[in-house]
Design a protein around this motif. Sequence first.
Motif, short mmCIF file in Angstrom:
data_model
loop_
_atom_site.label_atom_id
_atom_site.label_comp_id
_atom_site.label_asym_id
_atom_site.label_seq_id
_atom_site.Cartn_x
_atom_site.Cartn_y
_atom_site.Cartn_z
N TYR A 29 48.62 67.54 7.91
CA TYR A 29 47.16 67.55 8.00
C TYR A 29 46.61 67.56 6.57
O TYR A 29 47.36 67.33 5.62
CB TYR A 29 46.66 68.75 8.81
N LYS A 30 45.30 67.79 6.41
CA LYS A 30 44.70 67.72 5.08
C LYS A 30 44.25 69.10 4.58
O LYS A 30 43.81 69.93 5.37
CB LYS A 30 43.47 66.81 5.10
N ASP A 31 44.34 69.27 3.26
CA ASP A 31 43.78 70.48 2.68
C ASP A 31 42.31 70.22 2.39
O ASP A 31 41.77 69.16 2.72
CB ASP A 31 44.55 70.90 1.42
N THR A 32 41.62 71.18 1.79
CA THR A 32 40.18 71.04 1.58
C THR A 32 39.82 69.91 0.63
O THR A 32 38.67 69.44 0.63
CB THR A 32 39.60 72.36 1.01
N SER A 33 40.78 69.45 -0.16
CA SER A 33 40.52 68.34 -1.07
C SER A 33 40.90 66.99 -0.48
O SER A 33 40.76 65.96 -1.12
CB SER A 33 41.28 68.55 -2.39
N GLY A 34 41.41 67.01 0.77
CA GLY A 34 41.76 65.76 1.43
C GLY A 34 43.18 65.31 1.23
O GLY A 34 43.57 64.24 1.70
N LYS A 35 44.00 66.13 0.56
CA LYS A 35 45.40 65.76 0.35
C LYS A 35 46.26 66.22 1.51
O LYS A 35 45.99 67.26 2.12
CB LYS A 35 45.91 66.37 -0.96
N GLY A 50 41.11 62.77 8.30
CA GLY A 50 40.11 63.70 8.76
C GLY A 50 39.05 62.96 9.49
O GLY A 50 37.97 63.41 9.72
#
Length: 219
Positions: A77-83, A26
């Motif tokens: 890509y990343k989810d809201t937790s950065g995974k 991100g």
Amino acid sequence: MRIRYALPVVAVATALLLTGCVDNSGGSGSGSGSGSAASNPYGVKKDDALAKTLPSDIAKSGQLTVGVDATYAPNEYKDTSGKPIGWDIDLANAIGAKLGVKMNYTIAKFDNIIPSITGGRYDLGVSSFTDTTEREKQVDFVNYYNAGILWASQIGKTVDPDNACGLKVAVEAGTYEDTDEVPAKSKACTQAGKPAIQVFKYDGQDQATNALVLGRWMP
């Protein structure tokens, strides 16, 4: 295992952006996440016969370390937790379920993934790689998806990929667009006595796209 796709190119009348096979976080940097039962929504079952073909060290550890550049939605890509998430991650999780191993993801810069595979840091990479002859000298590819190159421009502007001489082009470093597509077009420009394409390289596809949208370029 390296994936293939020719990735998008993005462009603009005076400013272009090439999206590539992709690469990162991100922003840049690294992070991690792992596959689990919850990340196997398709109910893939372990294949014991296939699992027996795993190298002994992986079979013993029960996990695969996977390098991924999480800036290339919807592939990875990343989810809201950065995974890391995306259909490429779903596919990799299905592979892990089939083999009966845990998938441990490390978010990395795109152009660092293949060197990390050859260096033994990662077992495989999942990041929309274009299968090129040069890359085949370093790693084995599993080709399962075909795509083309896409040039994109700012709203209200148009660009001809075959007549981009002198334009500004944003690309993700290390992608096919960076190493092959734009250099070839720029060379054709200079050989014809026209100005070279101005290439601006970014660590992540999200950064390259943002530069195009905002019309702000690195020096």
